[in-house]
Scaffold this active site. Structure first.
Site, PDB file in Angstrom:
ATOM      1  N   LYS A  64     -23.190  -0.046   9.598  1.00  0.00           N
ATOM      2  CA  LYS A  64     -23.924  -1.273   9.942  1.00  0.00           C
ATOM      3  C   LYS A  64     -23.238  -1.860  11.165  1.00  0.00           C
ATOM      4  O   LYS A  64     -22.149  -1.385  11.559  1.00  0.00           O
ATOM      5  CB  LYS A  64     -23.914  -2.260   8.773  1.00  0.00           C
ATOM      6  N   ASP A  86       0.856  -1.180   0.000  1.00  0.00           N
ATOM      7  CA  ASP A  86       0.000   0.000   0.000  1.00  0.00           C
ATOM      8  C   ASP A  86       0.896   1.234   0.000  1.00  0.00           C
ATOM      9  O   ASP A  86       2.027   1.189   0.487  1.00  0.00           O
ATOM     10  CB  ASP A  86      -0.908   0.005   1.239  1.00  0.00           C
ATOM     11  N   CYS A 145     -19.795   1.600  -0.841  1.00  0.00           N
ATOM     12  CA  CYS A 145     -19.985   1.108  -2.214  1.00  0.00           C
ATOM     13  C   CYS A 145     -21.355   1.292  -2.842  1.00  0.00           C
ATOM     14  O   CYS A 145     -21.427   1.587  -4.025  1.00  0.00           O
ATOM     15  CB  CYS A 145     -19.576  -0.353  -2.275  1.00  0.00           C
ATOM     16  N   ALA A 150     -24.920  -6.399  -9.089  1.00  0.00           N
ATOM     17  CA  ALA A 150     -25.226  -7.068  -7.810  1.00  0.00           C
ATOM     18  C   ALA A 150     -25.446  -6.013  -6.722  1.00  0.00           C
ATOM     19  O   ALA A 150     -26.423  -6.085  -5.968  1.00  0.00           O
ATOM     20  CB  ALA A 150     -24.090  -8.016  -7.429  1.00  0.00           C
ATOM     21  N   ASN A 151     -24.559  -5.027  -6.655  1.00  0.00           N
ATOM     22  CA  ASN A 151     -24.739  -3.988  -5.642  1.00  0.00           C
ATOM     23  C   ASN A 151     -25.995  -3.164  -5.899  1.00  0.00           C
ATOM     24  O   ASN A 151     -26.721  -2.797  -4.963  1.00  0.00           O
ATOM     25  CB  ASN A 151     -23.501  -3.078  -5.577  1.00  0.00           C
ATOM     26  N   PHE A 195     -17.328  -9.832  -3.508  1.00  0.00           N
ATOM     27  CA  PHE A 195     -18.707  -9.664  -3.040  1.00  0.00           C
ATOM     28  C   PHE A 195     -18.825  -9.665  -1.516  1.00  0.00           C
ATOM     29  O   PHE A 195     -19.930  -9.729  -0.983  1.00  0.00           O
ATOM     30  CB  PHE A 195     -19.589 -10.781  -3.622  1.00  0.00           C
TER      31      PHE A 195
HETATM   32  P1  NAD Z   1      -9.902   1.091   0.866  1.00  0.00           P
HETATM   33  O1  NAD Z   1      -9.930   2.544   0.644  1.00  0.00           O
HETATM   34  O2  NAD Z   1     -10.170   0.539   2.229  1.00  0.00           O
HETATM   35  O3  NAD Z   1      -8.468   0.513   0.425  1.00  0.00           O
HETATM   36  C1  NAD Z   1      -7.825   0.854  -0.756  1.00  0.00           C
HETATM   37  C2  NAD Z   1      -6.324   0.970  -0.458  1.00  0.00           C
HETATM   38  O4  NAD Z   1      -5.619   1.152  -1.689  1.00  0.00           O
HETATM   39  C3  NAD Z   1      -5.954   2.168   0.429  1.00  0.00           C
HETATM   40  O5  NAD Z   1      -5.300   1.706   1.584  1.00  0.00           O
HETATM   41  C4  NAD Z   1      -5.039   3.018  -0.472  1.00  0.00           C
HETATM   42  O6  NAD Z   1      -3.991   3.661   0.239  1.00  0.00           O
HETATM   43  C5  NAD Z   1      -4.488   1.982  -1.423  1.00  0.00           C
HETATM   44  N1  NAD Z   1      -3.962   2.513  -2.673  1.00  0.00           N
HETATM   45  C6  NAD Z   1      -4.525   3.448  -3.494  1.00  0.00           C
HETATM   46  N2  NAD Z   1      -3.741   3.655  -4.568  1.00  0.00           N
HETATM   47  C7  NAD Z   1      -2.652   2.850  -4.419  1.00  0.00           C
HETATM   48  C8  NAD Z   1      -1.486   2.613  -5.217  1.00  0.00           C
HETATM   49  N3  NAD Z   1      -1.297   3.242  -6.383  1.00  0.00           N
HETATM   50  N4  NAD Z   1      -0.558   1.730  -4.779  1.00  0.00           N
HETATM   51  C9  NAD Z   1      -0.755   1.076  -3.596  1.00  0.00           C
HETATM   52  N5  NAD Z   1      -1.844   1.250  -2.806  1.00  0.00           N
HETATM   53  C10 NAD Z   1      -2.787   2.130  -3.225  1.00  0.00           C
HETATM   54  O7  NAD Z   1     -10.901   0.448  -0.186  1.00  0.00           O
HETATM   55  P2  NAD Z   1     -11.694  -0.935  -0.055  1.00  0.00           P
HETATM   56  O8  NAD Z   1     -12.915  -0.745   0.781  1.00  0.00           O
HETATM   57  O9  NAD Z   1     -10.742  -2.024   0.267  1.00  0.00           O
HETATM   58  O10 NAD Z   1     -12.206  -1.094  -1.561  1.00  0.00           O
HETATM   59  C11 NAD Z   1     -11.323  -1.410  -2.601  1.00  0.00           C
HETATM   60  C12 NAD Z   1     -12.137  -1.757  -3.836  1.00  0.00           C
HETATM   61  O11 NAD Z   1     -12.936  -2.913  -3.582  1.00  0.00           O
HETATM   62  C13 NAD Z   1     -13.105  -0.677  -4.291  1.00  0.00           C
HETATM   63  O12 NAD Z   1     -13.178  -0.691  -5.690  1.00  0.00           O
HETATM   64  C14 NAD Z   1     -14.433  -1.122  -3.709  1.00  0.00           C
HETATM   65  O13 NAD Z   1     -15.525  -0.665  -4.482  1.00  0.00           O
HETATM   66  C15 NAD Z   1     -14.324  -2.620  -3.809  1.00  0.00           C
HETATM   67  N6  NAD Z   1     -15.105  -3.381  -2.818  1.00  0.00           N
HETATM   68  C16 NAD Z   1     -15.168  -2.967  -1.518  1.00  0.00           C
HETATM   69  C17 NAD Z   1     -15.872  -3.732  -0.575  1.00  0.00           C
HETATM   70  C18 NAD Z   1     -15.960  -3.321   0.883  1.00  0.00           C
HETATM   71  O14 NAD Z   1     -16.670  -3.986   1.628  1.00  0.00           O
HETATM   72  N7  NAD Z   1     -15.299  -2.280   1.340  1.00  0.00           N
HETATM   73  C19 NAD Z   1     -16.466  -4.925  -0.962  1.00  0.00           C
HETATM   74  C20 NAD Z   1     -16.360  -5.328  -2.294  1.00  0.00           C
HETATM   75  C21 NAD Z   1     -15.671  -4.543  -3.211  1.00  0.00           C
HETATM   76  C1  UGA Z   2     -22.280  -4.555   0.271  1.00  0.00           C
HETATM   77  C2  UGA Z   2     -22.711  -5.872  -0.378  1.00  0.00           C
HETATM   78  O1  UGA Z   2     -23.590  -6.580   0.508  1.00  0.00           O
HETATM   79  C3  UGA Z   2     -21.496  -6.748  -0.702  1.00  0.00           C
HETATM   80  O2  UGA Z   2     -21.915  -7.914  -1.409  1.00  0.00           O
HETATM   81  C4  UGA Z   2     -20.527  -5.948  -1.574  1.00  0.00           C
HETATM   82  O3  UGA Z   2     -19.367  -6.705  -1.842  1.00  0.00           O
HETATM   83  C5  UGA Z   2     -20.147  -4.674  -0.862  1.00  0.00           C
HETATM   84  O4  UGA Z   2     -21.344  -3.902  -0.565  1.00  0.00           O
HETATM   85  C6  UGA Z   2     -19.269  -3.761  -1.673  1.00  0.00           C
HETATM   86  O5  UGA Z   2     -19.206  -3.878  -2.884  1.00  0.00           O
HETATM   87  O6  UGA Z   2     -18.681  -2.909  -1.020  1.00  0.00           O
HETATM   88  P1  UGA Z   2     -21.587  -3.803   2.717  1.00  0.00           P
HETATM   89  O7  UGA Z   2     -21.817  -2.437   2.188  1.00  0.00           O
HETATM   90  O8  UGA Z   2     -20.320  -4.079   3.418  1.00  0.00           O
HETATM   91  O9  UGA Z   2     -21.681  -4.881   1.520  1.00  0.00           O
HETATM   92  O10 UGA Z   2     -22.769  -4.189   3.728  1.00  0.00           O
HETATM   93  P2  UGA Z   2     -24.315  -4.624   3.539  1.00  0.00           P
HETATM   94  O11 UGA Z   2     -24.581  -5.719   4.466  1.00  0.00           O
HETATM   95  O12 UGA Z   2     -24.658  -4.841   2.128  1.00  0.00           O
HETATM   96  O13 UGA Z   2     -25.075  -3.337   4.069  1.00  0.00           O
HETATM   97  C7  UGA Z   2     -25.058  -2.125   3.365  1.00  0.00           C
HETATM   98  C8  UGA Z   2     -25.997  -1.139   4.008  1.00  0.00           C
HETATM   99  O14 UGA Z   2     -27.355  -1.520   3.813  1.00  0.00           O
HETATM  100  C9  UGA Z   2     -25.827  -1.000   5.518  1.00  0.00           C
HETATM  101  O15 UGA Z   2     -25.925   0.359   5.869  1.00  0.00           O
HETATM  102  C10 UGA Z   2     -26.975  -1.802   6.083  1.00  0.00           C
HETATM  103  O16 UGA Z   2     -27.375  -1.373   7.358  1.00  0.00           O
HETATM  104  C11 UGA Z   2     -28.047  -1.524   5.041  1.00  0.00           C
HETATM  105  N1  UGA Z   2     -29.096  -2.553   4.975  1.00  0.00           N
HETATM  106  C12 UGA Z   2     -28.796  -3.831   4.624  1.00  0.00           C
HETATM  107  C13 UGA Z   2     -30.411  -2.200   5.225  1.00  0.00           C
HETATM  108  O17 UGA Z   2     -30.722  -1.027   5.532  1.00  0.00           O
HETATM  109  N2  UGA Z   2     -31.390  -3.160   5.126  1.00  0.00           N
HETATM  110  C14 UGA Z   2     -31.115  -4.440   4.784  1.00  0.00           C
HETATM  111  O18 UGA Z   2     -32.064  -5.260   4.694  1.00  0.00           O
HETATM  112  C15 UGA Z   2     -29.785  -4.799   4.525  1.00  0.00           C
END
Ligand code: NAD
Ligand code: UGA
Length: 459
Positions: free
Chosen positions: A338, A36, A275, A222-223, A161
């Site tokens: 959440k 990172d 997201c 999906a989202n 996911f």
């Molecule tokens: P995050 O912000 O927590 O982490 C991303 C990291 O990447 C940061 O620590 C940042 O410093 C680092 N970074 C940025 N540019 C960089 C570079 N050039 N070299 C090295 N490191 C670098 O983000 P996240 O929540 O982990 O999400 C990452 C991706 O996954 C996003 O596209 C998001 O939409 C997707 N996603 C997130 C979730 C979730 O639950 N948070 C779930 C599914 C998918």
């Molecule tokens: C969501 C998706 O569930 C994941 O599959 C996906 O990978 C992720 O986004 C992503 O791409 O970042 P997340 O945002 O971590 O995951 O959590 P969720 O459980 O989906 O909840 C999202 C929000 O919806 C929360 O604020 C939760 O409180 C709310 N929620 C969820 C409701 O208000 N009602 C529900 O019935 C379910």
């Protein structure tokens, strides 16, 4: 199928950190490195206090760290040594220029491609783990193939996911793993190589392989579908409050139709997290870009209802509390978006708190894991916000209790004891519908659920 020894993940965030920990745990023969640009984050991953809270994560990291799991800031070495590179950097909504407020900001993703080109001495598979607009692989590919060294970088889309709060469970037992690649032999070999990682612990039939564009788009869809269900039930919650129907009863009965299913029908103050909003806005932006304004509008309405729901919650509070909360102390139970996470990105609690501060209320915020992040978002607002680990302290002398996050802890509080410390009339607004409203009413609270009429002692 290529033989893998070294896996690199660029981006040590909520996705990169836990995903790579599970891969390292399940595949002891691979050496997994997570890099990172943020040295603080890497320091935290290497410390006893991880940078994110996720149930079960600490144990997995402690099992693997230093054995075959490494967190580092040395991006050049990581790229040089890797056979496969997962790109898991942030893809936030653009805040400037063309597409501001809707399009995905791809600067971090593109930067990783340029880093790979700069440091790689041989070709490697590049995996899109971040959520990306459909056809990003084409742009990435153009940057990667223009390397001037004759190196090949097949691209695979493998969106994630997992949901926060259940990340380890979701990674260990996913509903499916999606792997998209190009149709040529090089692309198919790359898909098979990535599939090989997951077959260490996931049954083959759960691996879904598609073309690149379907994989990229599926993640956004999906989202969007998940968020759409929440906005659907939230829109109905408004109608329930007007008509005397009960949204929990409606969602239970509707969800028993096997074609609809029971999940993601919990009404509340709206969805949060990093997201849903960003991905729907991005989907809408793409639709517009491809000349489909009606489709864009359809998906944008999901976000509009979400904003409306938080706004409506505050309006309900104002109306119930005699149209003023000025100088009134309000206890905020929960700030994370959440339960079971400390993450406050796009939390609906922030929107609610900002509106209440604009009404000049004072807020006492309690959250088991999100207080540090809450403080970063809200500060002390000129002394009008205080932060409490102890819910009883937060509730003491409060004119109203607002439940904003569905932490199990808040369901088991001693509400009769809390009531003793409240001015009358005592108000409780359940923004997540997770308390026993009738019981609270009988104790003496005026209770305002979401999606059903209030229980009040007023004549
Ligand atoms: P995050 O912000 O927590 O982490 C991303 C990291 O990447 C940061 O620590 C940042 O410093 C680092 N970074 C940025 N540019 C960089 C570079 N050039 N070299 C090295 N490191 C670098 O983000 P996240 O929540 O982990 O999400 C990452 C991706 O996954 C996003 O596209 C998001 O939409 C997707 N996603 C997130 C979730 C979730 O639950 N948070 C779930 C599914 C998918
Ligand atoms: C969501 C998706 O569930 C994941 O599959 C996906 O990978 C992720 O986004 C992503 O791409 O970042 P997340 O945002 O971590 O995951 O959590 P969720 O459980 O989906 O909840 C999202 C929000 O919806 C929360 O604020 C939760 O409180 C709310 N929620 C969820 C409701 O208000 N009602 C529900 O019935 C379910």
């Amino acid at each position: 199928m290529k033989n893998i020894r070294n896996i690199l993940c660029i981006g040590a965030g909520y996705v990169g950190g836990p995903t790579m920990a599970v891969i390292a745990d399940r595949c002891p023969e691979y050496r997994v490195t997570v890099v990172d640009i943020d040295p603080e984050r890497i320091r935290a991953w290497n410390s006893p206090r991880l940078p994110i809270y996720e149930p079960g994560l600490q144990e997995v990291v402690e099992r693997c760290r230093g054995r075959n799991l490494f967190y580092s800031t040395d991006i050049p070495a990581g790229v040089r040594e890797a056979d496969v590179i997962f790109v898991s950097v942030n893809t936030p909504t653009k805040t400037f220029g063309h597409g501001a407020g809707r399009a995905a900001d791809l600067q971090f993703v593109e930067r990783t491609a340029r880093e790979i080109v700069e440091y790689a001495q041989e070709g490697k598979i590049v995996v899109e783990k971040s959520t990306l607009p459909v056809r990003t692989a084409q742009a990435l590919s153009r940057v990667l193939q223009a390397n001037g060294k004759g190196l090949r970088f097949p691209i695979v889309s493998n969106p994630e996911f997992l949901a926060e709060g259940t990340a380890i469970q979701d990674l260990t037992f996913p509903d499916r793993v999606l792997i998209g690649g190009t149709d040529d032999p090089e692309g198919q070999e790359a898909v098979e190589t990535i599939a090989q990682i997951y077959t260490h612990w996931i049954p083959r039939e759960k691996l879904v392989t598609t073309n690149l564009w379907s994989s990229e788009l599926t993640k956004l869809v999906a989202n969007a579908f998940l968020a759409q269900r929440i906005s659907s039930i939230n829109s109905i919650s408004a109608l329930c409050e007007k008509t005397g129907a009960n949204v929990d009863q409606v969602s239970q009965a509707v969800g028993m139709d096997s074609r609809i299913g029971p999940k993601f029908l919990q009404a509340g103050i709206g969805f949060g997290g990093s997201c849903f909003r960003k991905d729907i806005l991005n989907l809408a932006y793409l639709c517009e870009h491809y000349g489909l304004p009606e489709v864009a509008q359809y998906w944008e309405s999901v976000v509009d209802i979400n904003d409306y729901q938080a706004r409506r919650f505050v309006e309900k509070i104002l109306e119930a509390m005699f149209n003023t909360v000025t100088e009134k102390k309000l206890a905020i139970l929960g700030f994370a978006f959440k339960a079971n996470t400390g993450d406050v990105r796009d939390t609906p609690a922030l929107a609610v708190c900002q509106r209440l501060l604009a009404e000049r209320a004072t807020l006492a915020i309690c959250d088991p894991k999100a207080l540090d992040n809450a403080r970063k978002e809200l500060g002390d607002a000129g002394g009008r916000v205080t932060y409490h680990q102890d819910p009883y302290q937060a509730c003491q002398d409060a004119h109203a209790i607002l439940l904003l996050t569905d932490w199990p802890l808040f369901q088991t509080l001693d509400y009769p004891k809390i009531l003793q410390g409240l001015p009358r009339p005592a108000f409780l607004f359940d923004g997540r519908n997770c308390l026993d409203h009738k019981a609270l009413f009988e104790m003496g609270y005026n209770v305002y659920p979401t999606g059903s009429p209030p229980w009040t002692h007023f004549l």
